[in-house]
Scaffold this motif. Sequence first.
Motif, PDB file in Angstrom:
ATOM      1  N   TYR A  47       0.827  -1.209   0.000  1.00 47.41           N
ATOM      2  CA  TYR A  47       0.000   0.000   0.000  1.00 47.41           C
ATOM      3  C   TYR A  47       0.862   1.260   0.000  1.00 47.41           C
ATOM      4  O   TYR A  47       0.358   2.370   0.186  1.00 47.41           O
ATOM      5  N   ASN A  48       2.180   1.068  -0.251  1.00 47.70           N
ATOM      6  CA  ASN A  48       3.102   2.203  -0.280  1.00 47.70           C
ATOM      7  C   ASN A  48       3.855   2.332  -1.597  1.00 47.70           C
ATOM      8  O   ASN A  48       4.288   3.431  -1.952  1.00 47.70           O
ATOM      9  N   HIS A  49       4.010   1.210  -2.321  1.00 49.97           N
ATOM     10  CA  HIS A  49       4.838   1.227  -3.520  1.00 49.97           C
ATOM     11  C   HIS A  49       4.076   0.637  -4.705  1.00 49.97           C
ATOM     12  O   HIS A  49       3.282  -0.294  -4.549  1.00 49.97           O
ATOM     13  N   SER A  50       4.341   1.168  -5.883  1.00 49.54           N
ATOM     14  CA  SER A  50       3.755   0.623  -7.108  1.00 49.54           C
ATOM     15  C   SER A  50       4.549  -0.605  -7.553  1.00 49.54           C
ATOM     16  O   SER A  50       5.670  -0.841  -7.096  1.00 49.54           O
ATOM     17  N   ALA A  51       3.956  -1.377  -8.447  1.00 52.29           N
ATOM     18  CA  ALA A  51       4.608  -2.590  -8.950  1.00 52.29           C
ATOM     19  C   ALA A  51       4.346  -2.721 -10.441  1.00 52.29           C
ATOM     20  O   ALA A  51       3.340  -2.224 -10.961  1.00 52.29           O
ATOM     21  N   LYS A  52       5.261  -3.386 -11.123  1.00 51.86           N
ATOM     22  CA  LYS A  52       5.108  -3.678 -12.543  1.00 51.86           C
ATOM     23  C   LYS A  52       5.456  -5.147 -12.767  1.00 51.86           C
ATOM     24  O   LYS A  52       6.463  -5.632 -12.257  1.00 51.86           O
ATOM     25  N   VAL A  53       4.605  -5.833 -13.540  1.00 49.93           N
ATOM     26  CA  VAL A  53       4.810  -7.264 -13.786  1.00 49.93           C
ATOM     27  C   VAL A  53       4.979  -7.490 -15.282  1.00 49.93           C
ATOM     28  O   VAL A  53       4.119  -7.098 -16.085  1.00 49.93           O
ATOM     29  N   ASN A  54       6.096  -8.089 -15.653  1.00 51.05           N
ATOM     30  CA  ASN A  54       6.304  -8.493 -17.043  1.00 51.05           C
ATOM     31  C   ASN A  54       5.615  -9.829 -17.294  1.00 51.05           C
ATOM     32  O   ASN A  54       5.686 -10.743 -16.464  1.00 51.05           O
ATOM     33  N   VAL A  55       4.955  -9.946 -18.446  1.00 49.18           N
ATOM     34  CA  VAL A  55       4.252 -11.162 -18.832  1.00 49.18           C
ATOM     35  C   VAL A  55       4.866 -11.670 -20.130  1.00 49.18           C
ATOM     36  O   VAL A  55       4.890 -10.964 -21.137  1.00 49.18           O
ATOM     37  N   GLU A  56       5.359 -12.904 -20.097  1.00 48.50           N
ATOM     38  CA  GLU A  56       6.026 -13.481 -21.258  1.00 48.50           C
ATOM     39  C   GLU A  56       5.374 -14.814 -21.602  1.00 48.50           C
ATOM     40  O   GLU A  56       5.353 -15.734 -20.785  1.00 48.50           O
ATOM     41  N   ILE A  57       4.791 -14.911 -22.798  1.00 47.47           N
ATOM     42  CA  ILE A  57       4.165 -16.148 -23.261  1.00 47.47           C
ATOM     43  C   ILE A  57       5.133 -16.814 -24.224  1.00 47.47           C
ATOM     44  O   ILE A  57       5.415 -16.284 -25.297  1.00 47.47           O
ATOM     45  N   GLY A  58       5.646 -17.993 -23.822  1.00 47.64           N
ATOM     46  CA  GLY A  58       6.742 -18.576 -24.590  1.00 47.64           C
ATOM     47  C   GLY A  58       7.927 -17.642 -24.485  1.00 47.64           C
ATOM     48  O   GLY A  58       8.441 -17.383 -23.406  1.00 47.64           O
ATOM     49  N   SER A  59       8.354 -17.080 -25.604  1.00 48.55           N
ATOM     50  CA  SER A  59       9.423 -16.074 -25.597  1.00 48.55           C
ATOM     51  C   SER A  59       8.905 -14.709 -26.032  1.00 48.55           C
ATOM     52  O   SER A  59       9.696 -13.799 -26.282  1.00 48.55           O
ATOM     53  N   GLN A  60       7.572 -14.567 -26.119  1.00 44.38           N
ATOM     54  CA  GLN A  60       6.975 -13.318 -26.591  1.00 44.38           C
ATOM     55  C   GLN A  60       6.545 -12.457 -25.407  1.00 44.38           C
ATOM     56  O   GLN A  60       5.689 -12.851 -24.611  1.00 44.38           O
ATOM     57  N   LEU A  61       7.137 -11.270 -25.310  1.00 47.35           N
ATOM     58  CA  LEU A  61       6.832 -10.352 -24.220  1.00 47.35           C
ATOM     59  C   LEU A  61       5.510  -9.646 -24.493  1.00 47.35           C
ATOM     60  O   LEU A  61       5.282  -9.110 -25.581  1.00 47.35           O
ATOM     61  N   GLN A  62       4.613  -9.658 -23.495  1.00 48.04           N
ATOM     62  CA  GLN A  62       3.311  -9.015 -23.601  1.00 48.04           C
ATOM     63  C   GLN A  62       3.364  -7.622 -22.960  1.00 48.04           C
ATOM     64  O   GLN A  62       4.389  -7.198 -22.436  1.00 48.04           O
ATOM     65  N   ARG A  63       2.238  -6.931 -23.001  1.00 44.11           N
ATOM     66  CA  ARG A  63       2.166  -5.607 -22.395  1.00 44.11           C
ATOM     67  C   ARG A  63       2.343  -5.718 -20.883  1.00 44.11           C
ATOM     68  O   ARG A  63       1.717  -6.549 -20.228  1.00 44.11           O
ATOM     69  N   GLN A  64       3.196  -4.863 -20.338  1.00 46.04           N
ATOM     70  CA  GLN A  64       3.488  -4.892 -18.910  1.00 46.04           C
ATOM     71  C   GLN A  64       2.254  -4.502 -18.095  1.00 46.04           C
ATOM     72  O   GLN A  64       1.489  -3.615 -18.480  1.00 46.04           O
ATOM     73  N   VAL A  65       2.049  -5.173 -16.971  1.00 44.21           N
ATOM     74  CA  VAL A  65       0.933  -4.867 -16.071  1.00 44.21           C
ATOM     75  C   VAL A  65       1.439  -3.928 -14.979  1.00 44.21           C
ATOM     76  O   VAL A  65       2.326  -4.293 -14.202  1.00 44.21           O
ATOM     77  N   SER A  66       0.893  -2.710 -14.937  1.00 49.21           N
ATOM     78  CA  SER A  66       1.293  -1.714 -13.940  1.00 49.21           C
ATOM     79  C   SER A  66       0.247  -1.657 -12.838  1.00 49.21           C
ATOM     80  O   SER A  66      -0.956  -1.557 -13.112  1.00 49.21           O
ATOM     81  N   LEU A  67       0.702  -1.718 -11.595  1.00 47.44           N
ATOM     82  CA  LEU A  67      -0.200  -1.758 -10.442  1.00 47.44           C
ATOM     83  C   LEU A  67       0.148  -0.645  -9.462  1.00 47.44           C
ATOM     84  O   LEU A  67       1.279  -0.554  -8.981  1.00 47.44           O
ATOM     85  N   GLN A  68      -0.835   0.185  -9.169  1.00 46.03           N
ATOM     86  CA  GLN A  68      -0.673   1.177  -8.118  1.00 46.03           C
ATOM     87  C   GLN A  68      -0.762   0.478  -6.757  1.00 46.03           C
ATOM     88  O   GLN A  68      -1.199  -0.678  -6.671  1.00 46.03           O
ATOM     89  N   PRO A  69      -0.336   1.131  -5.682  1.00 46.35           N
ATOM     90  CA  PRO A  69      -0.424   0.504  -4.356  1.00 46.35           C
ATOM     91  C   PRO A  69      -1.830  -0.020  -4.062  1.00 46.35           C
ATOM     92  O   PRO A  69      -2.818   0.705  -4.198  1.00 46.35           O
ATOM     93  N   GLY A  70      -1.924  -1.309  -3.722  1.00 44.25           N
ATOM     94  CA  GLY A  70      -3.200  -1.931  -3.387  1.00 44.25           C
ATOM     95  C   GLY A  70      -4.094  -2.258  -4.568  1.00 44.25           C
ATOM     96  O   GLY A  70      -5.195  -2.797  -4.385  1.00 44.25           O
ATOM     97  N   GLN A  71      -3.663  -1.976  -5.791  1.00 45.62           N
ATOM     98  CA  GLN A  71      -4.524  -2.150  -6.964  1.00 45.62           C
ATOM     99  C   GLN A  71      -4.642  -3.617  -7.374  1.00 45.62           C
ATOM    100  O   GLN A  71      -3.716  -4.410  -7.208  1.00 45.62           O
TER     101      GLN A  71
END
Length: 262
Positions: A47-71
């Motif tokens: 609830y204090n820091h944002s996060a970003k998650v990389n999503v890779e299907i096989g070897s193909q990088l997808q759009r990054q998921v950006s999360l605000q605190p608690g989102q």
Amino acid sequence: MKKTTRPQSCQVNFSQPCCAKINNNQRYIIEFNPGSTLEITFKNLSYNHSAKVNVEIGSQLQRQVSLQPGQIQTKKYPISNFFSKITLSNQAVQADTLVQITCRKIHEITKIPLEYNKKINLYIQKQNGYIVSAAYERVVYVLSKEYFPQFNSSSSPIYLRLSGGSGVIKDGDTVIIETTETSVGDNKILGAWSTKALYYYTGGYKQQEWTIRKKIDNDSTIHYGDEVYFTNHYHQGQWLCVQDSGRWLTTKKEANVYWLID
């Protein structure tokens, strides 16, 4: 030297979601059979820091998921026939920024033909269970053992293979049902014997031959996501099913039990 940790991993199927918490710079690998749609929920537990998650299907990088605190965000990922693994990595800058991952397999998006010797799970929707690892072994001779597979809704399913041919499996083909468990050694072929419960044994017996048939006869090809039934060649008219106890496999005449190819 920077210490690396082995990524967590999980096998997702229709009855069992994958759930995990990954810290910053950690990876999480989800394995599945092809032709699936995966629904993944991402929750930032900080609830204090944002996060970003990389999503890779096989070897193909997808759009990054950006999360605000608690989102919380939920994404759907249709997966083609060419991939069987998705990798998620937490790119948060701040230490101890946990992201909770929940992944569900929600349906088959395309009819992918099933080929001989490909890994599958066998699932009964009405009983919400899979064939899982063999739990009991019986010594027959000094160098011979019988391994009894189980049916269960709470344990992780075991990968099986349908062998006995090549190419795409067709409705009415004769198949051999093999387990991929290394613990059984060469005793890996499922057969219907004189015992009430089925067990794995070395190959070469008519009791181990099965005819695979589709529940819905809309075409001759067996696909992932199809419901099928298996009849034994030795015990003619006997269907592969589960004992009344709900734990062991058996055969029964006209059992009307359909296995989903997962």
